[in-house]
Structure formats: C-alpha cells, structure tokens
Write a protein that holds these residues in place. Structure first.
Motif, PDB file in Angstrom:
ATOM      1  N   VAL A  44       7.094  16.543  -4.807  1.00  0.00           N
ATOM      2  CA  VAL A  44       7.921  15.201  -5.425  1.00  0.00           C
ATOM      3  C   VAL A  44       7.090  14.012  -4.630  1.00  0.00           C
ATOM      4  O   VAL A  44       7.282  13.820  -3.515  1.00  0.00           O
ATOM      5  CB  VAL A  44       9.334  15.446  -5.316  1.00  0.00           C
ATOM      6  CG1 VAL A  44       9.803  13.941  -6.082  1.00  0.00           C
ATOM      7  CG2 VAL A  44       9.741  16.400  -6.095  1.00  0.00           C
ATOM      8  N   ALA A  45       6.607  13.317  -5.430  1.00  0.00           N
ATOM      9  CA  ALA A  45       5.807  11.909  -4.874  1.00  0.00           C
ATOM     10  C   ALA A  45       6.631  10.761  -5.349  1.00  0.00           C
ATOM     11  O   ALA A  45       6.491  10.565  -6.613  1.00  0.00           O
ATOM     12  CB  ALA A  45       4.508  11.819  -5.016  1.00  0.00           C
ATOM     13  N   ASN A  46       7.299   9.813  -4.588  1.00  0.00           N
ATOM     14  CA  ASN A  46       8.055   8.727  -5.010  1.00  0.00           C
ATOM     15  C   ASN A  46       7.554   7.672  -4.538  1.00  0.00           C
ATOM     16  O   ASN A  46       7.408   7.445  -3.424  1.00  0.00           O
ATOM     17  CB  ASN A  46       9.389   8.764  -4.510  1.00  0.00           C
ATOM     18  CG  ASN A  46      10.415   7.646  -5.243  1.00  0.00           C
ATOM     19  OD1 ASN A  46       9.850   7.052  -5.924  1.00  0.00           O
ATOM     20  ND2 ASN A  46      11.664   7.672  -4.691  1.00  0.00           N
ATOM     21  N   ARG A  47       6.492   6.795  -5.425  1.00  0.00           N
ATOM     22  CA  ARG A  47       5.604   5.741  -5.093  1.00  0.00           C
ATOM     23  C   ARG A  47       6.605   4.425  -5.021  1.00  0.00           C
ATOM     24  O   ARG A  47       7.017   4.174  -6.155  1.00  0.00           O
ATOM     25  CB  ARG A  47       4.521   5.743  -6.028  1.00  0.00           C
ATOM     26  CG  ARG A  47       3.651   6.801  -5.779  1.00  0.00           C
ATOM     27  CD  ARG A  47       2.641   6.964  -6.851  1.00  0.00           C
ATOM     28  NE  ARG A  47       1.626   8.227  -6.694  1.00  0.00           N
ATOM     29  CZ  ARG A  47       0.899   8.690  -5.857  1.00  0.00           C
ATOM     30  NH1 ARG A  47       0.763   7.890  -4.790  1.00  0.00           N
ATOM     31  NH2 ARG A  47       0.405   9.787  -5.911  1.00  0.00           N
ATOM     32  N   ILE A  48       6.838   3.794  -4.002  1.00  0.00           N
ATOM     33  CA  ILE A  48       7.658   2.660  -3.744  1.00  0.00           C
ATOM     34  C   ILE A  48       6.871   1.488  -3.325  1.00  0.00           C
ATOM     35  O   ILE A  48       6.310   1.457  -2.400  1.00  0.00           O
ATOM     36  CB  ILE A  48       8.838   3.085  -2.908  1.00  0.00           C
ATOM     37  CG1 ILE A  48       9.521   4.322  -3.158  1.00  0.00           C
ATOM     38  CG2 ILE A  48       9.693   1.876  -2.643  1.00  0.00           C
ATOM     39  CD1 ILE A  48      10.395   4.997  -2.049  1.00  0.00           C
ATOM     40  N   TYR A  49       7.051   0.492  -4.157  1.00  0.00           N
ATOM     41  CA  TYR A  49       6.136  -0.620  -3.776  1.00  0.00           C
ATOM     42  C   TYR A  49       7.125  -1.587  -3.076  1.00  0.00           C
ATOM     43  O   TYR A  49       7.963  -2.074  -3.527  1.00  0.00           O
ATOM     44  CB  TYR A  49       5.814  -1.510  -5.178  1.00  0.00           C
ATOM     45  CG  TYR A  49       4.763  -0.461  -6.006  1.00  0.00           C
ATOM     46  CD1 TYR A  49       3.319  -0.692  -5.860  1.00  0.00           C
ATOM     47  CD2 TYR A  49       5.157   0.531  -6.576  1.00  0.00           C
ATOM     48  CE1 TYR A  49       2.306  -0.029  -6.414  1.00  0.00           C
ATOM     49  CE2 TYR A  49       4.142   1.409  -7.339  1.00  0.00           C
ATOM     50  CZ  TYR A  49       2.939   1.163  -7.193  1.00  0.00           C
ATOM     51  OH  TYR A  49       1.836   1.667  -7.747  1.00  0.00           O
ATOM     52  N   VAL A  50       6.647  -1.991  -2.062  1.00  0.00           N
ATOM     53  CA  VAL A  50       7.588  -2.709  -0.951  1.00  0.00           C
ATOM     54  C   VAL A  50       6.680  -4.215  -0.355  1.00  0.00           C
ATOM     55  O   VAL A  50       5.599  -3.993  -0.274  1.00  0.00           O
ATOM     56  CB  VAL A  50       7.735  -1.866   0.253  1.00  0.00           C
ATOM     57  CG1 VAL A  50       8.554  -2.555   1.241  1.00  0.00           C
ATOM     58  CG2 VAL A  50       8.416  -0.659  -0.029  1.00  0.00           C
ATOM     59  N   ASN A  51       7.408  -5.025  -0.467  1.00  0.00           N
ATOM     60  CA  ASN A  51       7.074  -6.220  -0.185  1.00  0.00           C
ATOM     61  C   ASN A  51       6.353  -6.260   1.463  1.00  0.00           C
ATOM     62  O   ASN A  51       7.130  -5.739   1.970  1.00  0.00           O
ATOM     63  CB  ASN A  51       7.951  -7.483  -0.381  1.00  0.00           C
ATOM     64  CG  ASN A  51       7.585  -8.766   0.162  1.00  0.00           C
ATOM     65  OD1 ASN A  51       6.774  -8.991   1.048  1.00  0.00           O
ATOM     66  ND2 ASN A  51       8.348  -9.699  -0.426  1.00  0.00           N
ATOM     67  N   PRO A  52       5.279  -6.550   1.434  1.00  0.00           N
ATOM     68  CA  PRO A  52       4.969  -6.404   2.969  1.00  0.00           C
ATOM     69  C   PRO A  52       5.524  -6.930   4.208  1.00  0.00           C
ATOM     70  O   PRO A  52       5.768  -6.408   5.231  1.00  0.00           O
ATOM     71  CB  PRO A  52       3.430  -7.257   2.861  1.00  0.00           C
ATOM     72  CG  PRO A  52       3.124  -7.102   1.769  1.00  0.00           C
ATOM     73  CD  PRO A  52       4.105  -7.218   0.814  1.00  0.00           C
ATOM     74  N   ALA A  53       6.264  -8.104   3.742  1.00  0.00           N
ATOM     75  CA  ALA A  53       7.374  -8.609   4.635  1.00  0.00           C
ATOM     76  C   ALA A  53       8.481  -7.594   5.251  1.00  0.00           C
ATOM     77  O   ALA A  53       9.313  -7.712   6.136  1.00  0.00           O
ATOM     78  CB  ALA A  53       8.163  -9.827   4.100  1.00  0.00           C
ATOM     79  N   TYR A  54       8.723  -6.659   4.353  1.00  0.00           N
ATOM     80  CA  TYR A  54       9.759  -5.704   4.583  1.00  0.00           C
ATOM     81  C   TYR A  54       9.336  -4.243   5.102  1.00  0.00           C
ATOM     82  O   TYR A  54      10.278  -3.173   4.949  1.00  0.00           O
ATOM     83  CB  TYR A  54      10.663  -5.498   3.415  1.00  0.00           C
ATOM     84  CG  TYR A  54      11.500  -6.700   2.907  1.00  0.00           C
ATOM     85  CD1 TYR A  54      12.655  -6.801   3.479  1.00  0.00           C
ATOM     86  CD2 TYR A  54      11.017  -7.710   2.152  1.00  0.00           C
ATOM     87  CE1 TYR A  54      13.439  -8.128   3.154  1.00  0.00           C
ATOM     88  CE2 TYR A  54      11.683  -8.989   1.808  1.00  0.00           C
ATOM     89  CZ  TYR A  54      12.934  -8.917   2.455  1.00  0.00           C
ATOM     90  OH  TYR A  54      13.734 -10.126   2.108  1.00  0.00           O
ATOM     91  N   HIS A  55       7.854  -4.191   5.194  1.00  0.00           N
ATOM     92  CA  HIS A  55       7.246  -2.852   5.646  1.00  0.00           C
ATOM     93  C   HIS A  55       8.055  -2.199   6.790  1.00  0.00           C
ATOM     94  O   HIS A  55       8.404  -1.110   6.747  1.00  0.00           O
ATOM     95  CB  HIS A  55       5.946  -2.834   5.946  1.00  0.00           C
ATOM     96  CG  HIS A  55       5.178  -3.060   4.484  1.00  0.00           C
ATOM     97  ND1 HIS A  55       3.754  -2.608   4.674  1.00  0.00           N
ATOM     98  CD2 HIS A  55       5.610  -2.898   3.389  1.00  0.00           C
ATOM     99  CE1 HIS A  55       3.178  -2.735   3.645  1.00  0.00           C
ATOM    100  NE2 HIS A  55       4.092  -2.857   2.441  1.00  0.00           N
ATOM    101  N   GLU A  83      -3.995  -3.371   0.295  1.00  0.00           N
ATOM    102  CA  GLU A  83      -2.877  -4.382  -0.012  1.00  0.00           C
ATOM    103  C   GLU A  83      -2.509  -3.949  -1.541  1.00  0.00           C
ATOM    104  O   GLU A  83      -3.220  -3.792  -2.085  1.00  0.00           O
ATOM    105  CB  GLU A  83      -3.796  -5.554  -0.001  1.00  0.00           C
ATOM    106  CG  GLU A  83      -2.674  -6.856  -0.253  1.00  0.00           C
ATOM    107  CD  GLU A  83      -3.559  -8.241  -0.275  1.00  0.00           C
ATOM    108  OE1 GLU A  83      -3.136  -8.876  -1.073  1.00  0.00           O
ATOM    109  OE2 GLU A  83      -4.472  -8.243   0.926  1.00  0.00           O
ATOM    110  N   GLY A  84      -1.302  -4.072  -1.597  1.00  0.00           N
ATOM    111  CA  GLY A  84      -0.493  -3.996  -3.000  1.00  0.00           C
ATOM    112  C   GLY A  84      -0.350  -2.413  -3.202  1.00  0.00           C
ATOM    113  O   GLY A  84       0.120  -2.082  -4.437  1.00  0.00           O
ATOM    114  N   GLU A  85      -0.662  -1.691  -2.346  1.00  0.00           N
ATOM    115  CA  GLU A  85      -0.589  -0.113  -2.635  1.00  0.00           C
ATOM    116  C   GLU A  85       0.903   0.323  -2.322  1.00  0.00           C
ATOM    117  O   GLU A  85       1.402  -0.388  -1.443  1.00  0.00           O
ATOM    118  CB  GLU A  85      -1.358   0.744  -1.833  1.00  0.00           C
ATOM    119  CG  GLU A  85      -3.029   0.579  -2.460  1.00  0.00           C
ATOM    120  CD  GLU A  85      -3.959   1.216  -1.554  1.00  0.00           C
ATOM    121  OE1 GLU A  85      -3.619   1.922  -0.531  1.00  0.00           O
ATOM    122  OE2 GLU A  85      -5.138   1.424  -1.759  1.00  0.00           O
TER     123      GLU A  85
END
Length: 104
Positions: free
Chosen positions: A4-15, A46-48
C-alpha cells in the motif's frame, strides 16, 4: 502479499516536521495481524510526494487495519500539522506483489 503506497504531497517547509511524525509514531500498526513492514520514502525531486509504503500479507489484513480502533488512534495524530503543510490530496495505491527479490 500486497503493498500500500500512500503518496503524500508535503510543503517543503514542513518536510522535517512530517518526517518527525513518523519517527515518533505510536507504532500501533506494528502489532496488527498480517502487517509485514513500513517504509517512509523521502522525495528526491521538487514537487514529488513522500511515499508511505506498507507491506501486508493480504488485502484483508490491510482492510482490517483501516477498520480498527488502532488505525483511528494512530491517525488521530495527523492533525498535528496545519492544512498548509500539504500541497495536494493523498493518493493511495494498492498493488499485489507478483515477484520479490533480494541478495543471493
């Protein structure tokens, strides 16, 4: 076995905060019947998205986890990051493992 792959797009400031959530996770999934492994993958471009990848003995085992009180308790912590920490909706993918290898 399934993944199960959950792809989660996170703002770089919050990595860093996002990664800390997983380092400090409750670990409730670890004791679930049929759970095999959990990997959190950091994006290199970037953006991944981050990818939270779990391995399960069966889809039924994964579904039992998502319907459990432990799942609700473990995910209640997800509210610790503000909404602007995420740059898009999560994408959930489920795959059946047809071949797996390792060192010989």
């Amino acid at each position: 076995m399934i993944t199960v792959a959950n792809r989660i797009y996170v703002n770089p400031a919050y990595h860093d905060q996002f990664e800390a959530r997983f380092r400090e996770r409750a670990g409730l999934v670890d004791g679930m019947p049929g759970f095999v492994a959990n990997h959190v993958l950091r994006p290199t471009g970037e953006g991944e998205p981050f990818v939270v990848l779990t391995f399960w003995e069966s889809r039924e085992a994964f579904e039992a986890w998502t319907n459990s009180d432990a799942f609700r308790q473990g995910h209640a912590r997800s509210g610790t990051l503000p909404k602007d920490a995420f740059t898009g909706p999560n994408v959930l993918e489920i795959h059946e493992v047809v071949q797996s290898g390792g060192p010989r």
